[in-house]
Design a protein around this motif. Structure first.
Motif, short mmCIF file in Angstrom:
data_model
loop_
_atom_site.label_atom_id
_atom_site.label_comp_id
_atom_site.label_asym_id
_atom_site.label_seq_id
_atom_site.Cartn_x
_atom_site.Cartn_y
_atom_site.Cartn_z
N THR A 195 0.17 -6.80 -40.03
CA THR A 195 -0.53 -6.14 -41.13
C THR A 195 -0.95 -7.09 -42.25
N ASN A 196 -0.28 -8.22 -42.41
CA ASN A 196 -0.60 -9.17 -43.49
C ASN A 196 -1.32 -10.38 -42.96
N ASN A 197 -2.04 -11.06 -43.84
CA ASN A 197 -2.75 -12.28 -43.45
C ASN A 197 -1.81 -13.47 -43.29
N GLY A 198 -0.79 -13.56 -44.14
CA GLY A 198 0.12 -14.70 -44.10
C GLY A 198 1.15 -14.57 -42.99
N PHE A 199 1.93 -15.62 -42.85
CA PHE A 199 3.01 -15.63 -41.86
C PHE A 199 4.27 -15.07 -42.52
N SER A 200 5.00 -14.25 -41.79
CA SER A 200 6.24 -13.70 -42.32
C SER A 200 7.30 -14.79 -42.41
N LYS A 201 8.24 -14.59 -43.31
CA LYS A 201 9.30 -15.59 -43.56
C LYS A 201 10.35 -15.47 -42.46
N LEU A 202 10.49 -16.53 -41.71
CA LEU A 202 11.51 -16.63 -40.65
C LEU A 202 12.17 -17.99 -40.78
N PRO A 203 13.38 -18.14 -40.24
CA PRO A 203 14.02 -19.47 -40.28
C PRO A 203 13.14 -20.52 -39.59
N PHE A 204 13.19 -21.75 -40.10
CA PHE A 204 12.34 -22.82 -39.60
C PHE A 204 12.53 -23.07 -38.11
N ARG A 205 13.71 -22.88 -37.60
CA ARG A 205 13.99 -23.11 -36.18
C ARG A 205 14.34 -21.82 -35.44
N MET A 245 8.57 -25.18 -33.95
CA MET A 245 7.92 -25.12 -32.64
C MET A 245 6.42 -24.84 -32.80
N GLU A 246 6.06 -23.98 -33.73
CA GLU A 246 4.65 -23.66 -33.96
C GLU A 246 3.91 -24.87 -34.51
N LEU A 247 4.53 -25.59 -35.43
CA LEU A 247 3.91 -26.81 -35.96
C LEU A 247 3.73 -27.84 -34.85
N ASN A 248 4.72 -27.94 -34.00
CA ASN A 248 4.65 -28.89 -32.89
C ASN A 248 3.53 -28.54 -31.92
N GLU A 249 3.28 -27.25 -31.72
CA GLU A 249 2.24 -26.83 -30.79
C GLU A 249 0.84 -27.14 -31.31
N ILE A 250 0.64 -27.00 -32.62
CA ILE A 250 -0.70 -27.23 -33.16
C ILE A 250 -0.95 -28.69 -33.53
N ARG A 251 0.10 -29.50 -33.58
CA ARG A 251 -0.03 -30.90 -34.01
C ARG A 251 -1.07 -31.68 -33.21
N PRO A 252 -1.05 -31.69 -31.86
CA PRO A 252 -2.05 -32.49 -31.12
C PRO A 252 -3.48 -32.06 -31.43
N PHE A 253 -3.71 -30.75 -31.46
CA PHE A 253 -5.06 -30.25 -31.77
C PHE A 253 -5.46 -30.64 -33.19
N PHE A 254 -4.53 -30.47 -34.11
CA PHE A 254 -4.82 -30.75 -35.52
C PHE A 254 -5.11 -32.23 -35.74
N ILE A 255 -4.36 -33.10 -35.12
CA ILE A 255 -4.58 -34.55 -35.26
C ILE A 255 -5.97 -34.91 -34.74
N GLN A 256 -6.33 -34.36 -33.59
CA GLN A 256 -7.65 -34.65 -33.02
C GLN A 256 -8.75 -34.07 -33.90
N ALA A 257 -8.57 -32.85 -34.38
CA ALA A 257 -9.59 -32.20 -35.22
C ALA A 257 -9.78 -32.96 -36.53
N MET A 258 -8.67 -33.38 -37.15
CA MET A 258 -8.79 -34.11 -38.41
C MET A 258 -9.44 -35.47 -38.20
N SER A 259 -9.21 -36.08 -37.07
CA SER A 259 -9.86 -37.36 -36.75
C SER A 259 -11.37 -37.17 -36.66
N VAL A 260 -11.79 -36.12 -36.01
CA VAL A 260 -13.22 -35.84 -35.90
C VAL A 260 -13.80 -35.50 -37.26
N LEU A 261 -13.08 -34.68 -38.04
CA LEU A 261 -13.57 -34.31 -39.38
C LEU A 261 -13.73 -35.51 -40.29
#
Length: 184
Positions: free
Chosen positions: A90-100, A157-173
């Motif tokens: 229902t919300n746009n943001g991410f709900s607060k959950l423990p980091f791991r 785990m979520e940060l780890n999953e997006i890291r490769p895509f994000f690194i490549q995208a930021m390099s292109v940007l």
């Protein structure tokens, strides 16, 4: 031994689980044991039926030898995960959950399902929660610009999953967006 270049940009899920094993959890020991020193610290004494906080790795070890019951964390309940799922959908943001939360919940549900109330329902809720959060990540990454990316409350785990895509995208940007400090 050095890692191949392809493996240097991210951490494997099993490595994240290993790191998560340092999290403290409560156990109810079934054996008595004096305070014991380990490299990571001293834990105990263990005196049944008193609860004690120990690292997850020690709780897993004792549980596998049937020497304790693991007390699930307060966030690992059907009611709490239902609330988090409702927030996610229902919300746009991410709900607060423990980091791991992903690593800890997986380890606890694999090692100690008999100590957790309604483990099958929890697995289902965790899967739904993870899918909702992954969908938000994908939609958030489609709106990436060169100035800022704000993804608060993402877990390791979520940060780890997006890291490769994000690194490549930021390099292109950075190649596409001219440096704002120079005149052309």
């Amino acid at each position: 031994m050095s890692l191949p270049t392809t493996l240097r940009t991210f951490v494997t899920p099993s490595e994240l689980e290993f790191v998560a094993c340092q999290q403290l959890v409560e156990i109810v020991p079934l054996i008595s044991m004096e305070r014991t020193a380990f490299i990571s610290g001293a834990y105990g004494p263990l005196k049944p039926p008193n609860r004690v906080k120990v690292p997850l790795w020690l709780a897993i070890n004792l549980k596998s030898k049937k020497k304790c019951h693991i007390v699930p964390p307060s966030w690992l309940t059907v009611d709490n995960l239902k609330e988090r799922l409702e927030e996610e959908t229902t919300n746009n943001g991410f709900s607060k959950l423990p980091f791991r939360y992903i690593e800890v919940s997986k380890l606890l549900l694999d090692i100690a399902p008999d100590d957790i109330e309604n483990p099958d329902r929890l697995r289902s809720l965790l899967k739904d929660l993870r899918e909702a959060r992954q969908a938000k990540c994908r939609s958030g990454l489609s709106q990436v610009d060169h100035s800022e990316l704000s993804l608060p409350n993402l877990c390791s785990m979520e940060l780890n999953e997006i890291r490769p895509f994000f690194i490549q995208a930021m390099s292109v940007l950075t190649q596409l967006v001219p440096n704002s400090g120079t005149n052309t």
